[in-house]
Design a protein around this motif. Structure first.
Motif, PDB file in Angstrom:
ATOM      1  N   THR A 135     -73.136   6.680 -76.243  1.00 49.03           N
ATOM      2  CA  THR A 135     -73.159   5.588 -77.228  1.00 49.03           C
ATOM      3  C   THR A 135     -73.881   6.021 -78.493  1.00 49.03           C
ATOM      4  OG1 THR A 135     -75.142   4.667 -76.178  1.00 49.03           O
ATOM      5  CG2 THR A 135     -73.019   3.750 -75.507  1.00 49.03           C
ATOM      6  N   GLN A 183     -71.441   7.969 -80.490  1.00 45.38           N
ATOM      7  CA  GLN A 183     -70.487   7.074 -81.145  1.00 45.38           C
ATOM      8  C   GLN A 183     -71.113   6.396 -82.353  1.00 45.38           C
ATOM      9  OE1 GLN A 183     -69.365   4.452 -77.998  1.00 45.38           O
ATOM     10  NE2 GLN A 183     -67.905   5.893 -77.078  1.00 45.38           N
ATOM     11  N   ILE A 184     -72.351   5.971 -82.202  1.00 46.05           N
ATOM     12  CA  ILE A 184     -73.040   5.312 -83.314  1.00 46.05           C
ATOM     13  C   ILE A 184     -73.208   6.282 -84.485  1.00 46.05           C
ATOM     14  CG2 ILE A 184     -75.252   4.331 -84.027  1.00 46.05           C
ATOM     15  CD1 ILE A 184     -75.422   3.077 -81.221  1.00 46.05           C
ATOM     16  N   THR A 216     -71.326   8.857 -85.244  1.00 48.39           N
ATOM     17  CA  THR A 216     -70.036   9.064 -85.930  1.00 48.39           C
ATOM     18  C   THR A 216     -69.646   7.849 -86.757  1.00 48.39           C
ATOM     19  OG1 THR A 216     -68.862   8.341 -83.942  1.00 48.39           O
ATOM     20  CG2 THR A 216     -69.158  10.716 -84.230  1.00 48.39           C
ATOM     21  N   GLU A 217     -69.938   6.642 -86.280  1.00 48.41           N
ATOM     22  CA  GLU A 217     -69.632   5.437 -87.058  1.00 48.41           C
ATOM     23  C   GLU A 217     -70.462   5.384 -88.333  1.00 48.41           C
ATOM     24  OE1 GLU A 217     -70.126   2.018 -84.592  1.00 48.41           O
ATOM     25  OE2 GLU A 217     -68.513   2.591 -83.236  1.00 48.41           O
ATOM     26  N   GLN A 255     -69.042   7.855 -90.758  1.00 46.58           N
ATOM     27  CA  GLN A 255     -67.798   7.363 -91.344  1.00 46.58           C
ATOM     28  C   GLN A 255     -68.068   6.294 -92.401  1.00 46.58           C
ATOM     29  OE1 GLN A 255     -64.692   8.408 -91.018  1.00 46.58           O
ATOM     30  NE2 GLN A 255     -65.331  10.030 -89.633  1.00 46.58           N
ATOM     31  N   SER A 256     -69.022   5.410 -92.125  1.00 51.39           N
ATOM     32  CA  SER A 256     -69.315   4.352 -93.100  1.00 51.39           C
ATOM     33  C   SER A 256     -70.057   4.905 -94.305  1.00 51.39           C
ATOM     34  CB  SER A 256     -70.133   3.243 -92.450  1.00 51.39           C
ATOM     35  OG  SER A 256     -71.420   3.722 -92.094  1.00 51.39           O
TER      36      SER A 256
END
Length: 145
Positions: free
Chosen positions: A48, A51-52, A54-55, A58-59
């Motif tokens: 997780t 994933q955080i 990478t998010e 991306q943002s």
């Protein structure tokens, strides 16, 4: 899901070496179970967290500086903040200034033309009065008197 076999001898030696404590088989079994649960939780937390990350990356891409043209990006950011309004205000002020300057120039030319005509009229009047010859109508009136 198959559980990996717990090596109690190895775990006992690790605990004894690291902490200097001798544990019995029950305590070692409980410790091994707790360690397996913690490993599973850390694996899910790492997933997780990945994933955080990478998010967030991306943002963050929309906010990153353009490495090829950082000055242009800064310029257009500034234009978006205040530049467009200031450009419009300066353009409006310049238009008003040049219209006023043009009107002043026209007034000055008109005044100079009026002064020129006045000077030439006065000069012509002086020449006429010096010669004593007025208009032909005035001469005819003098004779009739």
């Amino acid at each position: 899901m198959s559980q990996p076999r717990i090596d109690l001898k190895k775990l006992r030696l690790q605990v004894a070496f690291e902490y200097g404590v001798e544990l019995d088989e029950t305590a070692l079994t409980i410790l091994a179970i707790l360690m397996l649960k913690m490993e599973r939780q850390f694996i899910t937390m790492n997933k997780t967290q990945g994933q955080i990350v990478t998010e967030v990356q991306q943002s963050k891409k929309a906010l990153q500086v353009d490495m090829d043209h950082p000055r242009w990006q800064a310029f257009w950011h500034g234009m978006g903040q205040w530049g467009l309004g200031l450009c419009l205000a300066v353009t409006a002020a310049l238009i008003v200034y040049f219209i006023s300057l043009n009107n002043d120039k026209k007034q000055l030319q008109t005044q100079q033309a009026l002064i020129w005509y006045k000077e030439h009229y006065e000069a012509a009047q002086k020449i006429i009065s010096k010669t004593g010859s007025g208009t032909p109508e005035k001469k005819s009136r003098r004779r009739s008197k």
